[in-house]
Write a protein that holds these residues in place. Structure first.
Motif, short mmCIF file in Angstrom:
data_model
loop_
_atom_site.label_atom_id
_atom_site.label_comp_id
_atom_site.label_asym_id
_atom_site.label_seq_id
_atom_site.Cartn_x
_atom_site.Cartn_y
_atom_site.Cartn_z
N MET A 1 94.34 14.90 25.19
CA MET A 1 94.21 16.21 24.69
C MET A 1 92.79 16.45 24.47
N LEU A 2 92.19 15.65 23.76
CA LEU A 2 90.78 15.62 23.10
C LEU A 2 89.64 15.56 24.07
N PRO A 3 88.60 16.28 23.82
CA PRO A 3 87.35 16.04 24.71
C PRO A 3 86.63 15.14 24.78
N LYS A 4 85.80 14.80 25.72
CA LYS A 4 84.73 13.61 25.55
C LYS A 4 83.54 13.97 24.70
N VAL A 5 83.32 13.11 24.13
CA VAL A 5 82.25 13.30 23.02
C VAL A 5 80.91 12.68 23.59
N CYS A 6 79.98 13.77 23.55
CA CYS A 6 78.45 13.64 23.93
C CYS A 6 77.58 13.83 23.04
N ASP A 7 76.31 13.46 23.32
CA ASP A 7 75.15 13.76 22.49
C ASP A 7 75.12 15.40 22.33
N SER A 8 74.55 15.79 21.36
CA SER A 8 74.50 17.18 21.09
C SER A 8 73.19 17.93 22.16
N TYR B 1 78.96 15.01 19.01
CA TYR B 1 79.04 14.20 18.03
C TYR B 1 79.28 15.13 16.47
N THR B 2 78.48 16.04 16.43
CA THR B 2 78.45 16.80 15.09
C THR B 2 79.74 17.72 15.09
N ASN B 3 80.52 17.99 16.17
CA ASN B 3 81.74 18.62 16.05
C ASN B 3 82.90 17.91 15.82
N ALA B 4 82.83 16.81 16.62
CA ALA B 4 83.95 15.65 16.69
C ALA B 4 84.08 14.95 15.43
N CYS B 5 82.96 14.94 14.76
CA CYS B 5 83.19 14.10 13.03
C CYS B 5 83.87 15.19 12.19
N ARG B 6 83.98 16.49 12.45
CA ARG B 6 84.49 17.42 11.41
C ARG B 6 86.15 17.66 11.74
N THR B 7 86.51 16.80 12.63
CA THR B 7 87.95 16.95 12.87
C THR B 7 88.96 15.95 11.89
N MET B 8 88.39 15.10 11.27
CA MET B 8 89.14 14.05 10.52
C MET B 8 89.97 13.16 11.38
N LEU B 9 89.46 13.00 12.88
CA LEU B 9 90.20 12.34 13.82
C LEU B 9 89.08 11.33 14.40
N PHE B 10 87.85 11.49 14.03
CA PHE B 10 86.72 10.85 14.74
C PHE B 10 86.14 9.65 13.85
N ASN B 11 85.98 8.62 14.33
CA ASN B 11 85.32 7.35 13.56
C ASN B 11 83.73 7.43 13.61
N ILE B 12 83.22 7.80 12.56
CA ILE B 12 81.78 8.07 12.61
C ILE B 12 80.95 6.87 12.78
N TYR B 13 81.60 5.53 12.62
CA TYR B 13 80.92 4.39 12.34
C TYR B 13 80.96 3.89 13.94
#
Length: 498
Positions: free
Chosen positions: A214-221, A184-196
């Motif tokens: 193209m994009l990776p699966k988003v997981c816990d840190s 989540y911490t990396n995904a939220c820096r792409t400007m493509l991920f909805n943080i809500y």
């Protein structure tokens, strides 16, 4: 667990790859580091060779294990922390990048970002991602690669290309291509991920014309993702954390609760304040995800300084004013002040609170009496002024006073800089015994995922403060100095804008 003695942290930064070996007491048993090539095709453009990064990271990992005589079955887990917004696009079949990694510092998409702002996307993107529109973030860089590398867009639409931040690239390579994930911490820096909604945002993917496949699966840190591939690495060890460098430092500093803050003095400077399980909106700061842990997401406010410790490297490598980083401290301490000199290190624009993509570095206040030592001191003070800009904005927006600033990162070993930081902030500055809390945070998160450490309380027991800096100058002097900094900032703004 009795045979599992170590956790390894892979700390992939903007200028080097590190591997750090920790024992059960979170003590550093061994460390390896290797710098890699910085590529500057044109002024304001910054790239890395993603293949070189992987080879460099694998080499320091393997050498760390050999040098410290560690058996593979003694390693409980590997954790990964990374420079965040840097993006890689690679061929799914061959594993070869289609272009160099475009680095978070790169300004090549500044004009496109301006176009988005003019089209009225600012508020929509902020509401979805917590981010401001800026070339800093990954989404526009990914679009640039698809638009400018011949055949890339067609291959991406066919599902033949993968994209990710450096954590994704390293995990994919280390696992032999078996695992395409991010946290989540990396995904939220792409400007493509909805943080809500906690998902890739379909409206933004359409805006940037980026295929979601193209994009990776988003997981816990902190989670067991996969194992390293024996054919690639020479051994099988669990990879159990992926976390952006600044959030790793927040965790490594033990800032688990609302209102706790840290500032990392690395290549850039990044201040994060934990805001709990609810995001706090801001016009000048970034609203970001602090962590994904135990199936829950926590949030933070973040202020970003693009050039922090990198100004020291610039003095060493480009200007050749110093021969080593420690020399800047000796020179800075040899003079009482900067002799009226201000150095604004806006080499790739200004971050919080100015968000000026067209600002450039400036040295002002030069007189015949200025020596090399004054320039060196002005460089260290410039970092501290940038941090004050961020902290003042954070206090205002969060309506929370920060009584102690926890600091970390390679550049915070400078006593003269941290004393000035305390002076100009009028705040206590606390430096831990282990200033490399980015690597430590990734290690803690990997260890938690596999039960090497039981819980956060056990982690807090391993944290030790080495030195506390307290303010020593008057309010009148503080205001006088900061007024000069604000004048210097004005000189650097919009330098290259038509």
């Amino acid at each position: 667990m009795k045979d599992l003695k170590y956790v390894i942290s892979l700390d992939e930064g903007t200028t080097s790859c590190r591997a750090v070996l920790y024992d059960k007491n979170a003590s550093v048993i061994g460390s390896m580091q290797q710098e890699f090539t910085q590529i500057y095709p044109k002024p304001g453009l910054v790239e890395h060779d993603a293949e070189e990064i992987f080879k460099c990271q694998l080499m320091v990992l393997q050498n760390l294990i050999v040098e410290n005589d560690v058996r593979y079955d003694q390693i409980a887990a590997i954790g990964i922390t990374n420079q965040r917004e840097t993006i890689v696009v690679w061929d799914k079949k061959t594993g070869k990048p289609v272009y160099n990694a475009i680095v978070w510092q790169c300004r090549r998409t500044a004009d496109y970002c301006n176009q988005l702002i003019k089209e009225g996307w600012t508020e929509k993107i902020r509401q979805k991602t917590g981010l401001l529109i800026d070339a800093y973030f990954s989404g526009t860089k990914l679009k640039w690669i698809l638009d400018n590398v011949p055949g890339a867009r067609q291959k991406a639409e066919k599902g033949e290309l993968l994209a990710g931040t450096i954590d994704s690239w390293l995990i994919w390579k280390l696992s032999g291509g078996k695992c395409h994930i991010t946290d989540y911490t990396n995904a939220c820096r792409t400007m493509l991920f909805n943080i809500y909604d906690l998902c890739w945002d379909k409206e933004l993917l359409k805006l940037f014309d980026i295929p979601e496949k193209m994009l990776p699966k988003v997981c816990d840190s902190s989670s067991v993702y996969c194992k390293t591939d024996r054919d690639i690495c020479g051994f099988e060890v669990t990879i159990a954390s992926a976390v952006g460098d600044q959030q790793a430092a927040l965790f490594g500093q033990g800032c688990f609760n609302k209102g706790e803050a840290k500032n990392t003095y690395g290549t850039g400077c990044f201040m994060l304040m934990h805001t709990g399980d609810k995001p706090v909106n801001s016009q000048k700061l970034l609203t970001t995800i602090a962590l994904g842990l135990d199936g829950k997401v926590s949030y933070a406010l973040e202020g970003s300084v693009f050039i922090g410790g990198a100004v020291i490297k610039w003095l060493r490598d480009e200007l050749e004013l110093i021969s080593s980083a420690p020399e800047i401290d000796r020179l800075a301490e040899s003079v009482e002040d900067s002799n009226g000199v201000y150095l604004v290190p806006a080499f790739v624009g200004l971050g919080t609170p100015y968000w000026d993509m067209y600002a450039r570095g400036t040295i002002v206040g030069l007189t015949r009496g200025v020596k090399k030592a004054h320039i060196c001191r002005a460089a260290l003070e410039g970092i501290a002024y940038e941090v004050k800009d961020v902290l003042d904005t954070m206090v205002l927006d969060s309506k929370t006073d920060i009584l102690n600033l926890n600091v970390d990162g390679g550049a915070c070993v400078s006593d003269v800089m941290l004393q000035f930081q305390s002076d100009i902030l009028n705040t206590r500055v606390c430096r831990p015994s282990n200033v490399e809390t980015t690597a430590l945070g990734a290690a803690f998160l990997a260890g938690l995922a596999v039960g090497f450490w039981k819980n956060k309380d056990e982690i807090l027991n391993h944290r030790k403060i080495e030195k506390v800096f307290v303010p020593e100058i008057s309010e009148e002097k503080r205001n006088e100095l900061y007024t000069g900094w604000k004048k210097a900032i004005e000189k650097s703004k919009a330098w290259i804008e038509n």
